[in-house]
Design an enzyme around this catalytic site. Sequence first.
Site, PDB file in Angstrom:
ATOM      1  N   GLY A  22     -34.140  64.162  31.666  1.00 50.95           N
ATOM      2  CA  GLY A  22     -34.894  64.707  30.526  1.00 50.95           C
ATOM      3  C   GLY A  22     -36.369  64.821  30.827  1.00 50.95           C
ATOM      4  N   ALA A  23     -36.699  65.449  31.967  1.00 50.29           N
ATOM      5  CA  ALA A  23     -38.106  65.507  32.395  1.00 50.29           C
ATOM      6  C   ALA A  23     -38.737  66.868  32.133  1.00 50.29           C
ATOM      7  CB  ALA A  23     -38.212  65.146  33.879  1.00 50.29           C
ATOM      8  N   ARG A  67     -39.712  67.985  29.227  1.00 55.54           N
ATOM      9  CA  ARG A  67     -40.731  67.896  28.175  1.00 55.54           C
ATOM     10  C   ARG A  67     -40.903  66.457  27.723  1.00 55.54           C
ATOM     11  NH1 ARG A  67     -37.493  68.898  23.334  1.00 55.54           N
ATOM     12  NH2 ARG A  67     -35.383  69.313  24.071  1.00 55.54           N
ATOM     13  N   TYR A  91     -28.097  56.336  16.463  1.00 55.90           N
ATOM     14  CA  TYR A  91     -29.243  56.257  17.393  1.00 55.90           C
ATOM     15  C   TYR A  91     -29.645  54.791  17.620  1.00 55.90           C
ATOM     16  CZ  TYR A  91     -33.884  57.308  19.371  1.00 55.90           C
ATOM     17  OH  TYR A  91     -34.999  57.375  20.187  1.00 55.90           O
TER      18      TYR A  91
HETATM   19  P1  NAP Z   1     -37.826  65.145  23.594  1.00 51.88           P
HETATM   20  O1  NAP Z   1     -39.244  65.588  23.543  1.00 51.88           O
HETATM   21  O2  NAP Z   1     -36.883  65.616  22.558  1.00 51.88           O
HETATM   22  O3  NAP Z   1     -37.257  65.506  25.055  1.00 51.88           O
HETATM   23  C1  NAP Z   1     -35.937  65.179  25.346  1.00 51.88           C
HETATM   24  C2  NAP Z   1     -35.661  65.423  26.816  1.00 51.88           C
HETATM   25  O4  NAP Z   1     -34.321  65.003  27.090  1.00 51.88           O
HETATM   26  C3  NAP Z   1     -35.742  66.892  27.198  1.00 51.88           C
HETATM   27  O5  NAP Z   1     -36.233  66.998  28.514  1.00 51.88           O
HETATM   28  C4  NAP Z   1     -34.282  67.332  27.151  1.00 51.88           C
HETATM   29  O6  NAP Z   1     -33.989  68.424  28.024  1.00 51.88           O
HETATM   30  C5  NAP Z   1     -33.597  66.087  27.649  1.00 51.88           C
HETATM   31  N1  NAP Z   1     -32.187  65.993  27.274  1.00 51.88           N
HETATM   32  C6  NAP Z   1     -31.654  65.993  26.039  1.00 51.88           C
HETATM   33  N2  NAP Z   1     -30.314  65.882  26.115  1.00 51.88           N
HETATM   34  C7  NAP Z   1     -30.001  65.814  27.429  1.00 51.88           C
HETATM   35  C8  NAP Z   1     -28.792  65.705  28.145  1.00 51.88           C
HETATM   36  N3  NAP Z   1     -27.612  65.641  27.520  1.00 51.88           N
HETATM   37  N4  NAP Z   1     -28.853  65.671  29.502  1.00 51.88           N
HETATM   38  C9  NAP Z   1     -30.024  65.751  30.155  1.00 51.88           C
HETATM   39  N5  NAP Z   1     -31.221  65.855  29.524  1.00 51.88           N
HETATM   40  C10 NAP Z   1     -31.190  65.890  28.175  1.00 51.88           C
HETATM   41  O7  NAP Z   1     -37.718  63.567  23.546  1.00 51.88           O
HETATM   42  P2  NAP Z   1     -38.803  62.425  23.840  1.00 51.88           P
HETATM   43  O8  NAP Z   1     -39.464  62.090  22.566  1.00 51.88           O
HETATM   44  O9  NAP Z   1     -39.604  62.771  25.022  1.00 51.88           O
HETATM   45  O10 NAP Z   1     -37.816  61.206  24.160  1.00 51.88           O
HETATM   46  C11 NAP Z   1     -37.518  60.778  25.471  1.00 51.88           C
HETATM   47  C12 NAP Z   1     -36.812  59.441  25.381  1.00 51.88           C
HETATM   48  O11 NAP Z   1     -37.648  58.501  24.721  1.00 51.88           O
HETATM   49  C13 NAP Z   1     -35.504  59.494  24.573  1.00 51.88           C
HETATM   50  O12 NAP Z   1     -34.543  58.649  25.155  1.00 51.88           O
HETATM   51  C14 NAP Z   1     -35.928  58.948  23.226  1.00 51.88           C
HETATM   52  O13 NAP Z   1     -34.841  58.375  22.538  1.00 51.88           O
HETATM   53  C15 NAP Z   1     -36.950  57.927  23.641  1.00 51.88           C
HETATM   54  N6  NAP Z   1     -37.918  57.574  22.591  1.00 51.88           N
HETATM   55  C16 NAP Z   1     -38.713  58.513  22.010  1.00 51.88           C
HETATM   56  C17 NAP Z   1     -39.618  58.115  21.029  1.00 51.88           C
HETATM   57  C18 NAP Z   1     -40.544  59.075  20.325  1.00 51.88           C
HETATM   58  O14 NAP Z   1     -41.201  58.650  19.370  1.00 51.88           O
HETATM   59  N7  NAP Z   1     -40.666  60.313  20.769  1.00 51.88           N
HETATM   60  C19 NAP Z   1     -39.685  56.785  20.649  1.00 51.88           C
HETATM   61  C20 NAP Z   1     -38.854  55.862  21.262  1.00 51.88           C
HETATM   62  C21 NAP Z   1     -37.978  56.266  22.236  1.00 51.88           C
HETATM   63  P3  NAP Z   1     -34.122  69.962  27.537  1.00 51.88           P
HETATM   64  O15 NAP Z   1     -35.605  70.225  27.416  1.00 51.88           O
HETATM   65  O16 NAP Z   1     -33.497  70.736  28.626  1.00 51.88           O
HETATM   66  O17 NAP Z   1     -33.433  70.055  26.218  1.00 51.88           O
END
Ligand code: NAP
Length: 258
Positions: free
Chosen positions: A11-12, A14, A162
Site C-alpha cells: 500500500g505504498a 499513497r 476494523y
Molecule cells: P490510504 O490513504 O487509504 O492508503 C491505503 C493504501 O493501501 C493505498 O496505497 C492502497 O492502494 C493500499 N491498499 C488497499 N487495499 C489493498 C490491498 N488489498 N492490497 C494492496 N494494497 C492495498 O490509507 P492510510 O491512511 O495511508 O493507511 C495506511 C495504513 O495505516 C492502513 O493499514 C491503516 O489502517 C493504517 N492507519 C491509518 C490511520 C489514519 O488515520 N490514516 C490511522 C491508523 C492506522 P491503492 O492506492 O492502489 O488503492
Amino acid sequence: MDQQPVAIVTGASRGIGRAIAAKLASSGFSVVVNFVQSADRAASVVSEMESQGCQAIAVRADVGKKEDREQLLAECQERFGRLDLLVNNAGIAPPQRVDLLSATEASWEKVFTTNLKGPFFLSQRAATGMIRQIAAGEIPAAKIINISSVSAYAGSRDRADYCIAKAGLAMMTQLLAARLAEESIQVFEICPGIIRTDMTATVTEKYDALIESGLTPIQRWGEASDVAEAVGALVEERFPFSTGQRFHVDGGYHIRRL
Ligand code: NAP
C-alpha cells in the site's frame, strides 16, 4: 544480487505507505512499491525515487490474495534478489461505518482479508525467504514492521471489523516477534493515531473537533511523514536488543488521563 537493502512496502501508492517508501529510499533502501488500484500513483512514487537516484519498482498485488502475494515476493526476488524489510502497511477502512449490531459478514471478510489475513500470510512467506537468505549469508538480518492503529485498543462501535482486525495485527506482531527472534528477524508494530490521508478524508470535521477539544495531548493531526519517521528510526539499527515493541505515533492519544 543488489548490494543495497531491499524493502517491500504494501500500500505504498499513497498516504502512510507512500511516505514510508520515500523515507526508506532516502535511508538507502531499494523499494518495492506495492499498490492494488492506483497504478498511476505508484508509478509516480517510483519515478520520484528514481529521480533521486534510488531504485524502486511498482508491483500490483492484492495482499488479500494468495497468488498476488506470491507474485509480489517473486517480483522483488527477480528484480533485487533479496528482501531485508517487509512493511505491512496496506489497509482499508470498512466499506461502511455501521453499528456492530448491524455489521455484515461481507464487510468483515473484506476488512479481515486485507488488514489481517493478508499481512499474516505475506509475513509467513516473506519470513521464510528471509530465513533462507540469512542462513546463506546473503543478508545479515531482517525486519517486519506492521502498521496497526489506535483502533487495536480503542473501540469504535461502528467499525468493529476494523478494530478487531487491528487488535489481531497487534497479536500477530507479538507472535512473529517471539518466533522469529531466533532467526535474526525483528518484528515491530507501529500504532498510528489520527493521520491525515485519504482514509480519514471523509471524517475530517469529526476529527478536527475532537483534536480541538483535546483528544490528543499534542493538539494536531498526524501526518504520514510522522509515521514514516518512526519506520526510519527502526531501520537505523538503534534497537538491536528489542523486538515485539509497539511504537505509538499518535500525539500521545494512548495516555490515559483523568
Ligand atoms: P490510504 O490513504 O487509504 O492508503 C491505503 C493504501 O493501501 C493505498 O496505497 C492502497 O492502494 C493500499 N491498499 C488497499 N487495499 C489493498 C490491498 N488489498 N492490497 C494492496 N494494497 C492495498 O490509507 P492510510 O491512511 O495511508 O493507511 C495506511 C495504513 O495505516 C492502513 O493499514 C491503516 O489502517 C493504517 N492507519 C491509518 C490511520 C489514519 O488515520 N490514516 C490511522 C491508523 C492506522 P491503492 O492506492 O492502489 O488503492
